[in-house]
Design a protein around this motif. Sequence first.
Motif, PDB file in Angstrom:
ATOM      1  N   PHE A  98       0.912  -1.307   0.064  1.00 24.09           N
ATOM      2  CA  PHE A  98       0.233  -0.057  -0.007  1.00 24.09           C
ATOM      3  C   PHE A  98       0.938   1.190   0.008  1.00 24.09           C
ATOM      4  CE2 PHE A  98      -3.260  -2.721   1.276  1.00 24.09           C
ATOM      5  CZ  PHE A  98      -4.466  -2.230   0.767  1.00 24.09           C
ATOM      6  N   GLY A  99       0.341   2.323  -0.740  1.00 17.38           N
ATOM      7  CA  GLY A  99       1.066   3.418  -0.749  1.00 17.38           C
ATOM      8  C   GLY A  99       0.317   4.439   0.360  1.00 17.38           C
ATOM      9  N   MET A 100       1.082   5.641   0.651  1.00 17.24           N
ATOM     10  CA  MET A 100       0.172   6.288   1.689  1.00 17.24           C
ATOM     11  C   MET A 100       0.740   7.972   1.449  1.00 17.24           C
ATOM     12  SD  MET A 100       0.596   6.034   5.781  1.00 17.24           S
ATOM     13  CE  MET A 100       1.996   6.792   6.129  1.00 17.24           C
ATOM     14  N   CYS A 101      -0.087   8.864   1.663  1.00 13.10           N
ATOM     15  CA  CYS A 101       0.040  10.149   1.745  1.00 13.10           C
ATOM     16  C   CYS A 101       0.103  10.748   2.887  1.00 13.10           C
ATOM     17  CB  CYS A 101      -1.146  10.609   0.938  1.00 13.10           C
ATOM     18  SG  CYS A 101      -1.446   9.759  -0.644  1.00 13.10           S
ATOM     19  N   ASP A 102       0.471  12.176   2.949  1.00  9.32           N
ATOM     20  CA  ASP A 102       0.737  12.889   4.070  1.00  9.32           C
ATOM     21  C   ASP A 102      -0.887  13.610   4.192  1.00  9.32           C
ATOM     22  OD1 ASP A 102       0.937  14.650   6.083  1.00  9.32           O
ATOM     23  OD2 ASP A 102       2.707  15.464   5.596  1.00  9.32           O
ATOM     24  N   TYR A 103      -1.773  13.033   4.848  1.00  9.58           N
ATOM     25  CA  TYR A 103      -3.108  13.737   4.975  1.00  9.58           C
ATOM     26  C   TYR A 103      -3.287  14.767   5.514  1.00  9.58           C
ATOM     27  CZ  TYR A 103      -3.482   8.996   3.033  1.00  9.58           C
ATOM     28  OH  TYR A 103      -3.494   7.630   2.234  1.00  9.58           O
ATOM     29  N   PHE A 104      -2.278  15.209   6.381  1.00  5.78           N
ATOM     30  CA  PHE A 104      -2.342  16.268   7.266  1.00  5.78           C
ATOM     31  C   PHE A 104      -1.915  17.740   6.272  1.00  5.78           C
ATOM     32  CE2 PHE A 104      -0.764  13.059  10.168  1.00  5.78           C
ATOM     33  CZ  PHE A 104      -2.064  13.017  10.760  1.00  5.78           C
ATOM     34  N   LYS A 105      -1.684  17.419   4.911  1.00  2.00           N
ATOM     35  CA  LYS A 105      -1.223  18.651   4.206  1.00  2.00           C
ATOM     36  C   LYS A 105      -2.256  18.593   3.116  1.00  2.00           C
ATOM     37  CE  LYS A 105       3.531  18.587   5.462  1.00  2.00           C
ATOM     38  NZ  LYS A 105       4.810  18.545   5.013  1.00  2.00           N
ATOM     39  N   PRO A 106      -2.926  19.677   2.631  1.00  2.00           N
ATOM     40  CA  PRO A 106      -3.663  19.852   1.462  1.00  2.00           C
ATOM     41  C   PRO A 106      -2.732  19.438   0.171  1.00  2.00           C
ATOM     42  CG  PRO A 106      -4.101  21.580   3.033  1.00  2.00           C
ATOM     43  CD  PRO A 106      -2.711  20.905   3.483  1.00  2.00           C
ATOM     44  N   GLY A 107      -3.555  18.990  -0.694  1.00  2.00           N
ATOM     45  CA  GLY A 107      -2.721  18.324  -1.979  1.00  2.00           C
ATOM     46  C   GLY A 107      -2.411  16.993  -1.896  1.00  2.00           C
ATOM     47  N   PHE A 108      -2.922  16.339  -0.993  1.00  2.00           N
ATOM     48  CA  PHE A 108      -2.391  14.760  -1.103  1.00  2.00           C
ATOM     49  C   PHE A 108      -3.334  13.752  -1.912  1.00  2.00           C
ATOM     50  CE2 PHE A 108      -6.125  15.054   1.974  1.00  2.00           C
ATOM     51  CZ  PHE A 108      -7.017  14.389   1.695  1.00  2.00           C
ATOM     52  N   TYR A 109      -4.449  14.800  -2.626  1.00  2.00           N
ATOM     53  CA  TYR A 109      -5.301  13.907  -3.728  1.00  2.00           C
ATOM     54  C   TYR A 109      -4.084  13.732  -4.746  1.00  2.00           C
ATOM     55  CZ  TYR A 109      -7.856  13.265  -7.902  1.00  2.00           C
ATOM     56  OH  TYR A 109      -8.055  12.680  -9.360  1.00  2.00           O
ATOM     57  N   ILE A 131      -6.479  11.860  14.282  1.00  2.00           N
ATOM     58  CA  ILE A 131      -7.130  12.459  15.534  1.00  2.00           C
ATOM     59  C   ILE A 131      -6.118  13.039  16.326  1.00  2.00           C
ATOM     60  CG2 ILE A 131      -8.814  12.493  17.628  1.00  2.00           C
ATOM     61  CD1 ILE A 131     -10.123  10.037  16.002  1.00  2.00           C
ATOM     62  N   LEU A 132      -5.769  14.270  16.397  1.00  2.00           N
ATOM     63  CA  LEU A 132      -4.590  14.767  16.959  1.00  2.00           C
ATOM     64  C   LEU A 132      -4.955  15.578  18.151  1.00  2.00           C
ATOM     65  CD1 LEU A 132      -2.741  16.263  13.652  1.00  2.00           C
ATOM     66  CD2 LEU A 132      -2.516  13.785  15.070  1.00  2.00           C
ATOM     67  N   SER A 133      -4.133  16.166  18.981  1.00  2.00           N
ATOM     68  CA  SER A 133      -4.170  16.945  20.344  1.00  2.00           C
ATOM     69  C   SER A 133      -5.096  18.171  19.955  1.00  2.00           C
ATOM     70  CB  SER A 133      -3.372  17.068  21.030  1.00  2.00           C
ATOM     71  OG  SER A 133      -2.170  17.734  20.453  1.00  2.00           O
ATOM     72  N   ASP A 134      -4.653  18.696  18.574  1.00  2.00           N
ATOM     73  CA  ASP A 134      -5.320  20.113  18.402  1.00  2.00           C
ATOM     74  C   ASP A 134      -6.198  20.118  17.135  1.00  2.00           C
ATOM     75  OD1 ASP A 134      -3.433  19.347  16.480  1.00  2.00           O
ATOM     76  OD2 ASP A 134      -2.265  21.294  16.220  1.00  2.00           O
ATOM     77  N   GLY A 135      -6.803  18.819  16.930  1.00  2.00           N
ATOM     78  CA  GLY A 135      -7.642  18.724  15.838  1.00  2.00           C
ATOM     79  C   GLY A 135      -7.794  17.388  15.188  1.00  2.00           C
ATOM     80  N   ARG A 136      -8.458  17.386  13.917  1.00  2.00           N
ATOM     81  CA  ARG A 136      -8.353  15.934  13.367  1.00  2.00           C
ATOM     82  C   ARG A 136      -8.675  16.265  12.031  1.00  2.00           C
ATOM     83  NH1 ARG A 136     -13.810  12.953  15.558  1.00  2.00           N
ATOM     84  NH2 ARG A 136     -13.380  11.650  14.100  1.00  2.00           N
ATOM     85  N   VAL A 137      -8.267  15.310  10.997  1.00  2.00           N
ATOM     86  CA  VAL A 137      -8.470  15.319   9.582  1.00  2.00           C
ATOM     87  C   VAL A 137      -9.828  14.133   9.445  1.00  2.00           C
ATOM     88  CG1 VAL A 137      -7.734  14.556   7.460  1.00  2.00           C
ATOM     89  CG2 VAL A 137      -6.237  15.536   8.849  1.00  2.00           C
ATOM     90  N   ASN A 138     -11.028  14.659   8.993  1.00  2.00           N
ATOM     91  CA  ASN A 138     -12.021  13.985   8.492  1.00  2.00           C
ATOM     92  C   ASN A 138     -11.915  13.137   7.301  1.00  2.00           C
ATOM     93  OD1 ASN A 138     -13.561  15.078  10.854  1.00  2.00           O
ATOM     94  ND2 ASN A 138     -13.968  16.936   9.626  1.00  2.00           N
ATOM     95  N   LEU A 139     -12.296  11.790   7.485  1.00  2.00           N
ATOM     96  CA  LEU A 139     -12.389  10.769   6.351  1.00  2.00           C
ATOM     97  C   LEU A 139     -13.251  11.082   5.439  1.00  2.00           C
ATOM     98  CD1 LEU A 139     -12.212   7.509   8.435  1.00  2.00           C
ATOM     99  CD2 LEU A 139     -10.420   8.417   7.170  1.00  2.00           C
ATOM    100  N   ASN A 140     -14.411  12.208   5.675  1.00  2.00           N
ATOM    101  CA  ASN A 140     -15.144  12.648   4.568  1.00  2.00           C
ATOM    102  C   ASN A 140     -15.028  13.763   4.144  1.00  2.00           C
ATOM    103  OD1 ASN A 140     -15.890  13.606   6.881  1.00  2.00           O
ATOM    104  ND2 ASN A 140     -18.192  13.089   7.001  1.00  2.00           N
ATOM    105  N   SER A 141     -13.898  14.373   4.155  1.00  2.00           N
ATOM    106  CA  SER A 141     -13.533  15.610   3.812  1.00  2.00           C
ATOM    107  C   SER A 141     -13.638  15.821   2.288  1.00  2.00           C
ATOM    108  CB  SER A 141     -12.087  16.180   4.380  1.00  2.00           C
ATOM    109  OG  SER A 141     -11.010  15.558   3.454  1.00  2.00           O
TER     110      SER A 141
END
Length: 307
Positions: A98-109, A131-141
């Motif tokens: 599996f590949g993986m992206c840095d989902y914390f930064k816009p442009g991972f598409y 899910i981070l201490s200062d927020g989260r990245v939503n799977l349905n963004s």
Amino acid sequence: MDYKIIDAHSHLWLRQDTSWNGMPVRTLTNGRSFFLTEEVQMVPPFMIDGVNSAEVFLSNMNYAQVGGAVVVQEFIDGIQNDYLAKVKSDYPERFFVFGMCDYFKPGFYDTAASLIDSGFKGIAIPGHRLILSDGRVNLNSPEMMKMFHLMEDKGVILSLCLAENNLQNGEIKEVIEECPRLKIAIGHFGMVTAPGWEDQIKLALNDNVMIESGGITWLFNKEFYPFNGAVRAIREAIDMVGADKLMWGSDYPRTITAITYKMSYDFILKTNDLTDREKRLFLGENAEKFYGFNNLPDLPYVKNMSE
């Protein structure tokens, strides 16, 4: 042994040199790493340089008679796309990577699209790490949904680990509804030792969703071998969604600091609580079909010197 064994959840890396949630993960010596806030035994102590290579894994696989393995990714190991592309090139019949992206930064598409164009047949999301201490990245963004539609169109598989306590179940249900042809493998057996784990398992009632057991021996580590609680959970999951929806995974190499690689599945072979058919489906046949493994090697048993 005439069972076909495929590991549906494993990890590989050359070196851990990354961070997550603002905390470091660094390879040390003697199989140890500095992990977030403390020094831990990340891999067995004989892996003295901390290199978790495909060749060492293949030696373990051959000894344990595991024909193929699915290699997922985790933020705590660092993004390993370059190495895993080489692994797939060197050992195409043994590994699905599996590949993986840095989902914390816009442009991972765009990164995902490039990975797919380069030949990756799967994209991994360690969702519990979003899910981070200062927020989260939503799977349905919006960008996530754009990526999932691309994966659905291209026939690319999603490997997804979800947070415990069903914190992300609503998000992934929206993804499944909007992308019903997207093939999804949900890891860590639904975080089986946490309340509400059954709801993650029931996601496999959807046609293209599977559940894999990577990490189940870690989750039942306090109980330890032969992991009777894990067997009971697998039995319960079979009753909920059917034996054809579940796959065995080891979470190699972290789990073999406590047990041997073979022990991560032979407790399934030895239990009387599962039928022979259920064992065959769970240990390999489901993963063979889901990931498209072909030409797996015949791995004969080699007697231990101590026998």
